[in-house]
Design an enzyme around this catalytic site. Structure first.
Site, short mmCIF file in Angstrom:
data_model
loop_
_atom_site.label_atom_id
_atom_site.label_comp_id
_atom_site.label_asym_id
_atom_site.label_seq_id
_atom_site.Cartn_x
_atom_site.Cartn_y
_atom_site.Cartn_z
N LYS A 11 0.84 -1.20 0.00
CA LYS A 11 0.00 0.00 0.00
C LYS A 11 0.88 1.27 0.00
CE LYS A 11 -3.91 -2.23 2.37
NZ LYS A 11 -4.76 -2.23 3.58
N TYR A 51 -12.30 -2.40 -3.35
CA TYR A 51 -12.82 -2.50 -1.98
C TYR A 51 -14.35 -2.45 -1.94
CZ TYR A 51 -8.23 -2.24 0.33
OH TYR A 51 -6.95 -2.51 0.79
N PHE A 59 -15.26 3.64 7.72
CA PHE A 59 -13.88 3.97 7.37
C PHE A 59 -13.64 3.97 5.85
CE2 PHE A 59 -14.02 -0.66 8.22
CZ PHE A 59 -13.49 -1.16 7.04
N ARG A 87 -1.93 -14.55 3.59
CA ARG A 87 -2.59 -13.85 4.71
C ARG A 87 -1.80 -14.09 6.00
NH1 ARG A 87 -7.03 -10.38 3.84
NH2 ARG A 87 -7.98 -11.11 5.77
N THR A 93 -5.53 -8.10 10.17
CA THR A 93 -5.89 -6.80 9.59
C THR A 93 -5.45 -5.65 10.49
OG1 THR A 93 -7.80 -7.80 8.49
CG2 THR A 93 -7.84 -5.40 8.77
N ARG A 104 2.75 -7.15 9.07
CA ARG A 104 2.08 -6.08 9.82
C ARG A 104 2.54 -6.06 11.27
NH1 ARG A 104 -3.73 -7.61 7.13
NH2 ARG A 104 -3.73 -6.14 5.39
N ASN A 114 -1.85 -0.12 7.44
CA ASN A 114 -1.33 -1.48 7.67
C ASN A 114 -0.48 -2.03 6.52
OD1 ASN A 114 -3.44 -1.99 5.97
ND2 ASN A 114 -4.54 -3.39 7.32
N HIS A 117 -1.73 -5.51 1.41
CA HIS A 117 -3.01 -6.18 1.13
C HIS A 117 -2.75 -7.59 0.62
CE1 HIS A 117 -6.96 -7.04 -0.63
NE2 HIS A 117 -6.27 -7.53 -1.65
N GLU A 128 -9.45 -10.02 -8.05
CA GLU A 128 -8.48 -8.95 -7.85
C GLU A 128 -7.37 -8.99 -8.91
OE1 GLU A 128 -7.36 -9.36 -3.72
OE2 GLU A 128 -9.31 -8.67 -3.03
#
Ligand code: IDP
Ligand code: MG
Length: 153
Positions: A11, A51, A59, A87, A93, A104, A114, A117, A128
Site C-alpha cells: 500500500k 474494496y 472507514f 494472509r 488486519t 504487519r 497497515n 493487502h 483482484e
C-alpha cells in the site's frame, strides 16, 4: 506444480516507508513465485471497485483516500496454498493483533496504515488479479529451484 495465485499489494504507506523490498523478500524467501508486478497510482474508481465489499463502512472514505494517496506495488504470487499462506505472512488486519514475525506485526501499528493487502480467498484472488492485471496478465515460467521447494514439482 502449484498454480494457486494470490493478489498481494504494497500500500502507499509501505511504498513511502521503503518496505517494498522487505515485503517481496518475505514471499520470495518462503518459496513463492512472483508471476506479475507493477507500480500503479490507482484511481478512486479503481480502488472503490477493489474494496467494493466494504462500501458503506464508516472507514470507507478514509480507506479510499489512503489508498489513493500515492503509488502502490501490485503483485501476483503463485504457489501451494498461497492465498491462505499470504494472509499468514501479512498478519491480522489490525496490526495491534498481528503476531511478531508477520509483516504487519513487524512494521505497522494502525489498522488504517497497515502497509499491505492480500486476497482473502481463491475466488477474490481471481477477481483482484483480473482487476489489477486484466490487460497485462501474469507470466508463466518454470523454476529449476521448485524441485528443492516442493517434494514433487
Ligand atoms: P484485510 O486488508 O486484512 O483483508 P479488510 O477487512 O478487507 O482487511 O479491510 C480492508 C482494509 O481496510 C484494511 O486492510 C485496512 O486498511 C482498512 N480497514 C479495515 N478496518 C478498518 C478500520 O476499522 N478502520 C480503518 N481502516 C480499516
Ligand atoms: Mg480484505
Amino acid at each position: 506444480m502449484a498454480t494457486e495465485q494470490t493478489y498481494i499489494m504494497v500500500k502507499p504507506d509501505g511504498v513511502q516507508r521503503g518496505l517494498v523490498g522487505e515485503i517481496i523478500k518475505r514471499f520470495e524467501t518462503r518459496g513463492f513465485q512472483l508471476v506479475a508486478l507493477k507500480m500503479v497510482h490507482a484511481s478512486v474508481e479503481h480502488l472503490e471497485e477493489h474494496y467494493k465489499d466494504l462500501k458503506g463502512k464508516g472507514f470507507f472514505p478514509g480507506l479510499i483516500k489512503y489508498m489513493n494517496s500515492g503509488p502502490v506495488v501490485a503483485m501476483v504470487w503463485q504457489g501451494k496454498d498461497v492465498v491462505k499462506q499470504g494472509r499468514v505472512l501479512l498478519g491480522a488486519t489490525n496490526p495491534l493483533a498481528s503476531a511478531p514475525g508477520t509483516i504487519r506485526g513487524d512494521f505497522a501499528i494502525d489498522v488504517g496504515r497497515n502497509i499491505c493487502h492480500g486476497s482473502d480467498s481463491v475466488e477474490s484472488a481471481k477477481a483482484e488479479i483480473a482487476l489489477w492485471f486484466g490487460q497485462d496478465g501474469t507470466i508463466s515460467y518454470s523454476r529449476a529451484v521448485d524441485a528443492w521447494i516442493y517434494e514433487v514439482s
